[in-house]
Design a protein around this motif. Structure first.
Motif, PDB file in Angstrom:
ATOM      1  N   SER A  26      18.314 -53.697 -18.525  1.00  0.00           N
ATOM      2  CA  SER A  26      18.175 -54.843 -19.424  1.00  0.00           C
ATOM      3  C   SER A  26      19.511 -55.203 -20.067  1.00  0.00           C
ATOM      4  O   SER A  26      19.832 -56.388 -20.229  1.00  0.00           O
ATOM      5  CB  SER A  26      17.147 -54.545 -20.513  1.00  0.00           C
ATOM      6  N   PHE A  27      20.283 -54.206 -20.414  1.00  0.00           N
ATOM      7  CA  PHE A  27      21.604 -54.440 -20.997  1.00  0.00           C
ATOM      8  C   PHE A  27      22.503 -55.197 -20.016  1.00  0.00           C
ATOM      9  O   PHE A  27      23.229 -56.117 -20.408  1.00  0.00           O
ATOM     10  CB  PHE A  27      22.238 -53.101 -21.394  1.00  0.00           C
ATOM     11  N   LEU A  28      22.446 -54.826 -18.739  1.00  0.00           N
ATOM     12  CA  LEU A  28      23.245 -55.532 -17.737  1.00  0.00           C
ATOM     13  C   LEU A  28      22.864 -57.009 -17.684  1.00  0.00           C
ATOM     14  O   LEU A  28      23.735 -57.879 -17.601  1.00  0.00           O
ATOM     15  CB  LEU A  28      23.065 -54.896 -16.359  1.00  0.00           C
ATOM     16  N   GLY A  29      21.573 -57.296 -17.743  1.00  0.00           N
ATOM     17  CA  GLY A  29      21.138 -58.686 -17.773  1.00  0.00           C
ATOM     18  C   GLY A  29      21.706 -59.421 -18.978  1.00  0.00           C
ATOM     19  O   GLY A  29      22.131 -60.575 -18.877  1.00  0.00           O
ATOM     20  N   GLY A  30      21.745 -58.747 -20.113  1.00  0.00           N
ATOM     21  CA  GLY A  30      22.330 -59.347 -21.310  1.00  0.00           C
ATOM     22  C   GLY A  30      23.813 -59.627 -21.141  1.00  0.00           C
ATOM     23  O   GLY A  30      24.327 -60.658 -21.602  1.00  0.00           O
ATOM     24  N   LEU A  31      24.501 -58.719 -20.480  1.00  0.00           N
ATOM     25  CA  LEU A  31      25.925 -58.947 -20.206  1.00  0.00           C
ATOM     26  C   LEU A  31      26.117 -60.174 -19.326  1.00  0.00           C
ATOM     27  O   LEU A  31      27.001 -61.005 -19.573  1.00  0.00           O
ATOM     28  CB  LEU A  31      26.541 -57.723 -19.529  1.00  0.00           C
ATOM     29  N   TRP A  32      25.275 -60.284 -18.300  1.00  0.00           N
ATOM     30  CA  TRP A  32      25.388 -61.438 -17.397  1.00  0.00           C
ATOM     31  C   TRP A  32      25.078 -62.739 -18.132  1.00  0.00           C
ATOM     32  O   TRP A  32      25.718 -63.757 -17.911  1.00  0.00           O
ATOM     33  CB  TRP A  32      24.464 -61.277 -16.197  1.00  0.00           C
ATOM     34  N   TRP A  33      24.095 -62.694 -19.028  1.00  0.00           N
ATOM     35  CA  TRP A  33      23.763 -63.874 -19.821  1.00  0.00           C
ATOM     36  C   TRP A  33      24.970 -64.274 -20.675  1.00  0.00           C
ATOM     37  O   TRP A  33      25.305 -65.459 -20.777  1.00  0.00           O
ATOM     38  CB  TRP A  33      22.548 -63.590 -20.707  1.00  0.00           C
ATOM     39  N   GLY A  34      25.598 -63.292 -21.294  1.00  0.00           N
ATOM     40  CA  GLY A  34      26.781 -63.579 -22.105  1.00  0.00           C
ATOM     41  C   GLY A  34      27.919 -64.173 -21.287  1.00  0.00           C
ATOM     42  O   GLY A  34      28.605 -65.103 -21.738  1.00  0.00           O
ATOM     43  N   ALA A  98      33.525 -62.951 -14.413  1.00  0.00           N
ATOM     44  CA  ALA A  98      33.744 -61.666 -15.084  1.00  0.00           C
ATOM     45  C   ALA A  98      35.246 -61.427 -15.223  1.00  0.00           C
ATOM     46  O   ALA A  98      36.030 -61.848 -14.364  1.00  0.00           O
ATOM     47  CB  ALA A  98      33.095 -60.542 -14.289  1.00  0.00           C
ATOM     48  N   PRO A  99      35.668 -60.762 -16.283  1.00  0.00           N
ATOM     49  CA  PRO A  99      37.097 -60.523 -16.499  1.00  0.00           C
ATOM     50  C   PRO A  99      37.663 -59.511 -15.499  1.00  0.00           C
ATOM     51  O   PRO A  99      36.915 -58.738 -14.896  1.00  0.00           O
ATOM     52  CB  PRO A  99      37.151 -59.967 -17.929  1.00  0.00           C
TER      53      PRO A  99
END
Length: 143
Positions: A26-34, A98-99
């Motif tokens: 779920s955290f990875l999904g949040g990163l992608w959303w950001g 992504a950076p």
């Protein structure tokens, strides 16, 4: 806990592993959303990919909620999802969303090389992310 032979301890260990994997996914999904939100015109697929991890975590909890066999099959689904998430990360890097250094954070920092140290012992050199790339330093392992 997994090797104790006690069914209750084994179930508790698997439940903890499930919860941890679901949170990470779920955290990875949040990163992608950001990343999508900070991009001027992100690809449309990224918004769907950003929501998918949380939905996968929710769906894999369903068997537990209704009393079916759990968490074994759910752990397999989460494991496959975590590995597949690397493909999304690679796409984000290739698209310039992504950076730099993103994949160095996502791929487990495994040995890049084995080399003898001054004492002749083998030393492990691991992935190092520089401040220039991401604004902080990550050093894991030993040298």
């Amino acid at each position: 806990m997994l090797l104790s032979g006690d069914p209750q301890s084994r179930f508790s260990a698997l439940a903890i592993a499930y919860a941890y994997a679901a949170i990470i996914l779920s955290f990875l999904g949040g990163l992608w959303w950001g990343l999508a939100a900070r991009t001027d015109s992100p690809p449309r697929w990224l918004w769907f990919a950003s929501v998918a991890p949380s939905l996968i975590a929710l769906v894999t909890a369903w068997p537990w909620m209704v009393g079916l066999r759990w968490p074994g099959p759910s752990l397999v689904v989460l494991g496959i999802s975590l590995i597949a998430a690397l493909l999304v990360d690679r796409s984000l890097v290739r698209a310039g969303i992504a950076p730099p250094g993103w994949m160095a954070l996502r791929i487990p920092p495994v040995a890049r090389s084995w080399r003898p140290d001054d004492a002749g012992r083998r030393a492990l050199t691991v992935c190092r992310v520089t401040r220039r790339n991401l604004g902080f330093v990550v050093r894991l392992g030993y040298e």
